[in-house]
Design a protein around this motif. Structure first.
Motif, PDB file in Angstrom:
ATOM      1  N   ALA A  10       0.919  -1.227   0.077  1.00  0.00           N
ATOM      2  CA  ALA A  10       0.050   0.097  -0.052  1.00  0.00           C
ATOM      3  C   ALA A  10       0.925   1.373  -0.051  1.00  0.00           C
ATOM      4  O   ALA A  10       1.794   1.377   0.947  1.00  0.00           O
ATOM      5  CB  ALA A  10      -0.777  -0.027   1.154  1.00  0.00           C
ATOM      6  N   VAL A  39      -4.873   4.425  -3.003  1.00  0.00           N
ATOM      7  CA  VAL A  39      -6.430   4.762  -2.703  1.00  0.00           C
ATOM      8  C   VAL A  39      -6.285   6.419  -2.657  1.00  0.00           C
ATOM      9  O   VAL A  39      -5.981   6.874  -1.529  1.00  0.00           O
ATOM     10  CB  VAL A  39      -6.926   4.167  -1.526  1.00  0.00           C
ATOM     11  N   GLY A 114       3.742   1.282   5.695  1.00  0.00           N
ATOM     12  CA  GLY A 114       4.704   2.115   6.180  1.00  0.00           C
ATOM     13  C   GLY A 114       4.017   2.664   7.481  1.00  0.00           C
ATOM     14  O   GLY A 114       3.074   3.011   7.700  1.00  0.00           O
ATOM     15  N   THR A 128      -3.512   5.381   9.140  1.00  0.00           N
ATOM     16  CA  THR A 128      -4.128   4.478   8.128  1.00  0.00           C
ATOM     17  C   THR A 128      -3.445   3.235   8.229  1.00  0.00           C
ATOM     18  O   THR A 128      -3.995   2.003   8.174  1.00  0.00           O
ATOM     19  CB  THR A 128      -3.324   5.088   6.578  1.00  0.00           C
TER      20      THR A 128
HETATM   21  P1  AMP Z   1      -0.368   6.925   7.550  1.00  0.00           P
HETATM   22  O1  AMP Z   1      -1.023   6.102   8.510  1.00  0.00           O
HETATM   23  O2  AMP Z   1      -1.090   7.923   6.982  1.00  0.00           O
HETATM   24  O3  AMP Z   1       0.949   7.573   8.343  1.00  0.00           O
HETATM   25  O4  AMP Z   1       0.374   6.052   6.483  1.00  0.00           O
HETATM   26  C1  AMP Z   1       1.091   5.065   6.805  1.00  0.00           C
HETATM   27  C2  AMP Z   1       1.031   3.910   5.540  1.00  0.00           C
HETATM   28  O5  AMP Z   1      -0.269   3.649   5.078  1.00  0.00           O
HETATM   29  C3  AMP Z   1       1.663   4.525   4.252  1.00  0.00           C
HETATM   30  O6  AMP Z   1       3.208   4.484   4.422  1.00  0.00           O
HETATM   31  C4  AMP Z   1       1.055   3.721   3.464  1.00  0.00           C
HETATM   32  O7  AMP Z   1       1.828   2.249   3.112  1.00  0.00           O
HETATM   33  C5  AMP Z   1      -0.171   3.348   3.770  1.00  0.00           C
HETATM   34  N1  AMP Z   1      -1.162   4.521   3.224  1.00  0.00           N
HETATM   35  C6  AMP Z   1      -1.523   5.661   3.625  1.00  0.00           C
HETATM   36  N2  AMP Z   1      -2.170   6.351   2.676  1.00  0.00           N
HETATM   37  C7  AMP Z   1      -2.622   5.546   1.855  1.00  0.00           C
HETATM   38  C8  AMP Z   1      -3.501   5.680   0.564  1.00  0.00           C
HETATM   39  N3  AMP Z   1      -3.865   6.797   0.202  1.00  0.00           N
HETATM   40  N4  AMP Z   1      -3.374   4.527  -0.184  1.00  0.00           N
HETATM   41  C9  AMP Z   1      -2.607   3.703   0.053  1.00  0.00           C
HETATM   42  N5  AMP Z   1      -1.682   3.135   1.210  1.00  0.00           N
HETATM   43  C10 AMP Z   1      -1.757   4.481   1.966  1.00  0.00           C
END
Ligand code: AMP
Length: 147
Positions: A10, A39, A114, A128
């Motif tokens: 992702a 996404v 991530g 996310t």
């Molecule tokens: P966050 O939780 O926003 O810090 O994002 C952590 C991880 O979630 C990112 O490194 C991606 O692996 C995944 N991620 C976040 N936003 C998206 C998105 N819109 N589409 C796909 N994967 C995402």
């Protein structure tokens, strides 16, 4: 041979996405399939159009442009990681929900995401990342992002 046949990464398409894709690519080095998913969140779920006076048509135009840009960036990543076109997924909706659905319907063995490794209970994983982890029907690998 890898423990995983289908590794789904992702990507948020930020500069950090490569750190996540790098780790995922290593999982399939000795066999297996890599797929990439991004996404796009619907604009109206992020901004309240009316308060800025934007029309539905203007919103649609911005959304379409975002889609084109996201597709290009996803394609660049896919080329770099040898991910075939049929394994690149650009979806619209809530990231965690769409990732769960896609992983289920395409029999992913692991979803790679991530993690910023923020401190504190609620911030241990990003929002996310946290949402993907909870409710996933397969393994989830959280790759620590180096800031
Ligand atoms: P966050 O939780 O926003 O810090 O994002 C952590 C991880 O979630 C990112 O490194 C991606 O692996 C995944 N991620 C976040 N936003 C998206 C998105 N819109 N589409 C796909 N994967 C995402």
């Amino acid at each position: 041979m890898s423990a995983y046949d289908h590794v789904m990464v992702a990507v948020d398409l930020s500069a950090e996405a490569k750190q996540v894709a790098d780790k995922a690519a290593r999982l399939v080095r000795s066999g297996g399939r890599l797929s990439l998913v991004h996404v796009l969140q619907p604009l109206d779920s992020i901004y309240l159009g009316e308060s800025y006076g934007a029309t539905a048509a203007q919103f649609q135009k911005i959304q379409d442009e975002m889609m084109i840009q996201a597709k290009e960036t996803l394609k660049e990543l896919a080329v770099e990681y040898g991910c075939a076109e049929e394994h690149q997924y650009l979806l619209v909706g809530n990231p965690a929900k769409e990732i769960h659905k896609l992983a289920d319907s395409h029999n992913a063995d692991v979803v790679v995401i991530g993690s910023h490794g923020r401190h504190g209970l609620g911030l241990l994983l990003g929002s996310t990342a946290n949402a993907v982890l909870h409710g996933a029907g397969c393994d989830v690998l959280a790759v620590r992002i180096k800031e």
